[in-house]
Write a protein that holds these residues in place. Structure first.
Motif, PDB file in Angstrom:
ATOM      1  N   ALA A  90       0.818  -1.213   0.000  1.00  0.00           N
ATOM      2  CA  ALA A  90       0.000   0.000   0.000  1.00  0.00           C
ATOM      3  C   ALA A  90       0.856   1.269   0.000  1.00  0.00           C
ATOM      4  N   THR A  91       2.110   1.159   0.423  1.00  0.00           N
ATOM      5  CA  THR A  91       3.018   2.321   0.463  1.00  0.00           C
ATOM      6  C   THR A  91       4.369   1.948  -0.148  1.00  0.00           C
ATOM      7  N   PRO A  92       4.405   1.621  -1.427  1.00  0.00           N
ATOM      8  CA  PRO A  92       5.662   1.174  -2.048  1.00  0.00           C
ATOM      9  C   PRO A  92       6.753   2.230  -2.030  1.00  0.00           C
ATOM     10  N   GLU A  93       6.357   3.507  -2.029  1.00  0.00           N
ATOM     11  CA  GLU A  93       7.366   4.584  -2.052  1.00  0.00           C
ATOM     12  C   GLU A  93       8.265   4.547  -0.819  1.00  0.00           C
ATOM     13  N   ILE A 102      12.119  -3.465 -11.496  1.00  0.00           N
ATOM     14  CA  ILE A 102      11.541  -3.528 -12.840  1.00  0.00           C
ATOM     15  C   ILE A 102      10.175  -4.225 -12.800  1.00  0.00           C
ATOM     16  N   GLU A 103      10.043  -5.225 -11.950  1.00  0.00           N
ATOM     17  CA  GLU A 103       8.740  -5.881 -11.786  1.00  0.00           C
ATOM     18  C   GLU A 103       7.713  -4.884 -11.235  1.00  0.00           C
ATOM     19  N   TYR A 104       8.166  -4.059 -10.283  1.00  0.00           N
ATOM     20  CA  TYR A 104       7.267  -3.019  -9.750  1.00  0.00           C
ATOM     21  C   TYR A 104       6.881  -2.045 -10.856  1.00  0.00           C
ATOM     22  N   LEU A 105       7.847  -1.684 -11.686  1.00  0.00           N
ATOM     23  CA  LEU A 105       7.591  -0.780 -12.807  1.00  0.00           C
ATOM     24  C   LEU A 105       6.546  -1.367 -13.753  1.00  0.00           C
ATOM     25  N   LEU A 114       5.178   6.814 -10.642  1.00  0.00           N
ATOM     26  CA  LEU A 114       5.634   5.646  -9.898  1.00  0.00           C
ATOM     27  C   LEU A 114       5.035   5.578  -8.507  1.00  0.00           C
ATOM     28  N   TRP A 115       4.818   6.751  -7.915  1.00  0.00           N
ATOM     29  CA  TRP A 115       4.365   6.777  -6.510  1.00  0.00           C
ATOM     30  C   TRP A 115       3.044   7.532  -6.431  1.00  0.00           C
ATOM     31  N   MET A 116       1.955   6.840  -6.625  1.00  0.00           N
ATOM     32  CA  MET A 116       0.656   7.493  -6.720  1.00  0.00           C
ATOM     33  C   MET A 116       0.119   7.985  -5.368  1.00  0.00           C
ATOM     34  N   ASN A 117       0.767   7.575  -4.262  1.00  0.00           N
ATOM     35  CA  ASN A 117       0.352   8.083  -2.952  1.00  0.00           C
ATOM     36  C   ASN A 117       0.805   9.527  -2.722  1.00  0.00           C
ATOM     37  N   LEU A 118       1.796   9.962  -3.478  1.00  0.00           N
ATOM     38  CA  LEU A 118       2.347  11.296  -3.271  1.00  0.00           C
ATOM     39  C   LEU A 118       1.530  12.325  -4.044  1.00  0.00           C
ATOM     40  N   ILE A 161      19.815  -6.702   1.730  1.00  0.00           N
ATOM     41  CA  ILE A 161      18.565  -5.962   1.701  1.00  0.00           C
ATOM     42  C   ILE A 161      17.409  -6.897   1.381  1.00  0.00           C
ATOM     43  N   PRO A 162      16.366  -6.937   2.195  1.00  0.00           N
ATOM     44  CA  PRO A 162      15.206  -7.779   1.889  1.00  0.00           C
ATOM     45  C   PRO A 162      14.574  -7.329   0.575  1.00  0.00           C
ATOM     46  N   ALA A 163      14.283  -8.272  -0.313  1.00  0.00           N
ATOM     47  CA  ALA A 163      13.704  -7.936  -1.625  1.00  0.00           C
ATOM     48  C   ALA A 163      12.255  -7.477  -1.492  1.00  0.00           C
ATOM     49  N   TRP A 164      11.825  -6.715  -2.480  1.00  0.00           N
ATOM     50  CA  TRP A 164      10.430  -6.247  -2.557  1.00  0.00           C
ATOM     51  C   TRP A 164       9.499  -7.422  -2.809  1.00  0.00           C
ATOM     52  N   GLN A 165       8.402  -7.440  -2.089  1.00  0.00           N
ATOM     53  CA  GLN A 165       7.439  -8.536  -2.248  1.00  0.00           C
ATOM     54  C   GLN A 165       6.035  -7.994  -2.492  1.00  0.00           C
ATOM     55  N   GLY A 166       5.956  -6.861  -3.165  1.00  0.00           N
ATOM     56  CA  GLY A 166       4.657  -6.242  -3.404  1.00  0.00           C
ATOM     57  C   GLY A 166       3.834  -7.009  -4.391  1.00  0.00           C
TER      58      GLY A 166
END
Length: 435
Positions: free
Chosen positions: A250-253, A319-322, A333-337, A430-435
């Protein structure tokens, strides 16, 4: 009264024609009417040409809407609000010839001249500078500002606290000067106020209001090196950062922006304002395109550049997030902002990171998000990377050779920049992104 032709200009309701002359008209918002002498601002554009009217109306619209924003900010005192109002609705009463141009009048005129050049943030900052100067000096005639006046002003600035209007809103200048043990504002802040006065008096000299600029040569010497203003993050700091970064979809940024800063040296606002289309594959290298298209802003001309995406950031799943953002047809990229006139897209995230930084990372006030830029610069410098490469990576001019480089030199190729950026190896997991 004939309205402006539909389709020729977007501010249709604000422009009309009378006896062949175009006029601009806009209602003062209800919440601001207490500051204005009329409920409507009306000005002649002094032209019969539609295209000329369009150009003048664009400038006028910008100035007036910017004035509304500044007044709403709540950062200005009554005198400064009056100056802003008079810059767009000039008073018919002029200062006495014998007394000369008053300080507040000169500030209003100077601010009006600089408004199109200044960013909203600069307008707000200079409003604060001039507010304090008027509080200290009073609304004196500009021609009465002598060298001794400026020396006394500098002496008082050196004894006054930072953030005077936030921390001590009820105290007068004299009360603050008499209070013991108040931490004074920094030398940098003193010089900012002296510089503001010097710029104002330079304008007054150019306009013939004064014969000499008595504020020149008064800035204080700050012997600190530029790299002492902010501290770089240590390896232990980085470990605490990556261990505490939230990985909430919910807060990827909150996960990606610190990591991009850590592995690129990009400024906070440069990262916060990225559009999906700003992540591009150039000659086989994934890059961030730092530009001022759409509603984005750059600090200076050298800031426009291509910055390779660090392999570590790609490895973590960026890149997967992209691709997910593209599939969702998200423009940014960051629609919460959300965008703010003064801070762009960085305000909300900046406040969150400040809390995160103090709670999980460090209580050192010199360690902030900008410390990532110092970390990147120092790491590359220690790796023997040439200054011009580092400068292009982080968006600085190339020193004394910047004019030659900008005129005749070409940008470094993405592959060469990638070879540079891979040297940013901090040796941390660094723990990888798991979104």
């Amino acid at each position: 009264m004939r309205p402006f032709k539909q389709g020729l200009f977007s501010y249709v309701s604000h422009i009309y024609q009378r006896k062949g002359i175009y006029y601009y008209r806009v209602n003062v918002p209800v919440d601001l009417q207490q500051h204005f002498p009329t409920e409507e601002i009306k000005k002649s554009l002094k032209t019969r040409e539609p295209k000329a009217a369009k150009v003048m109306a664009v400038s006028l619209e910008y100035r007036i809407q910017q004035a509304f924003t500044i007044i709403r900010s709540g950062m200005l005192g009554d005198d400064m609000i009056r100056q802003v109002v008079e810059s767009i609705v000039p008073s018919r009463q002029k200062a006495s010839v014998t007394k000369g141009t008053l300080l507040t009048t000169a500030i209003g005129q100077y601010t009006e001249v600089k408004q199109l050049e200044w960013t909203p943030k600069t307008v707000m900052e200079m409003g604060g500078v001039f507010r304090l100067l008027v509080d200290i000096l009073g609304d004196v005639a500009v021609k009465d500002v002598t060298k001794q006046t400026m020396l006394d002003l500098r002496s008082k600035l050196m004894r006054l606290p930072a953030n005077r209007y936030k921390k001590y809103p009820e105290q007068t200048i004299q009360q603050l000067l008499e209070m013991p043990n108040i931490p004074p504002m920094s030398i940098k802040s003193v010089n900012k106020h002296i510089g503001g006065m010097a710029a104002l008096l330079r304008y007054c000299a150019d306009e013939g209001i004064v014969s000499v600029n008595n504020a020149t040569g008064l800035k204080l010497s700050d012997k600190k090196r530029a790299d002492e203003d902010r501290s770089t993050y240590s390896k232990d700091d980085l470990k605490r950062i990556v261990a505490s970064l939230p990985r909430d979809p919910a807060t990827p940024e909150r996960y990606w922006i610190p990591l991009i800063g850590c592995y690129s040296g990009m400024r906070l606002n440069e990262i916060c304002q990225l559009y999906v289309e700003d992540v591009q594959e150039v000659e086989g290298v994934w890059c961030f395109s730092v530009n001022d298209a759409k509603d984005k802003r750059l600090k200076n001309q050298a800031s426009e550049r291509m910055v390779p995406v660090h392999p570590k950031v790609i490895q973590l799943g960026f890149i997967e997030y992209l691709e997910q953002a593209r599939s969702a047809e998200a423009p940014r990229l960051w629609m919460n902002l959300t965008w703010m006139d003064i801070h762009g897209y960085s305000n909300g995230f900046g406040k969150w990171y400040q809390r995160f930084n103090r709670e999980y990372v460090t209580d050192d006030p010199k360690k902030v998000f900008h410390s990532f830029r110092h970390l990147v610069t120092d790491t590359l410098k220690q790796a023997g990377v040439q200054d011009s490469l580092i400068a292009e990576m982080i968006g600085h001019s190339h020193g004394s050779h910047s004019m030659t480089m900008s005129r005749y030199g070409k940008r470094y190729q993405p592959k060469l920049l990638l070879e540079t950026i891979v040297l940013l190896d901090y040796g941390i997991d660094i723990p990888a992104w798991q979104g």
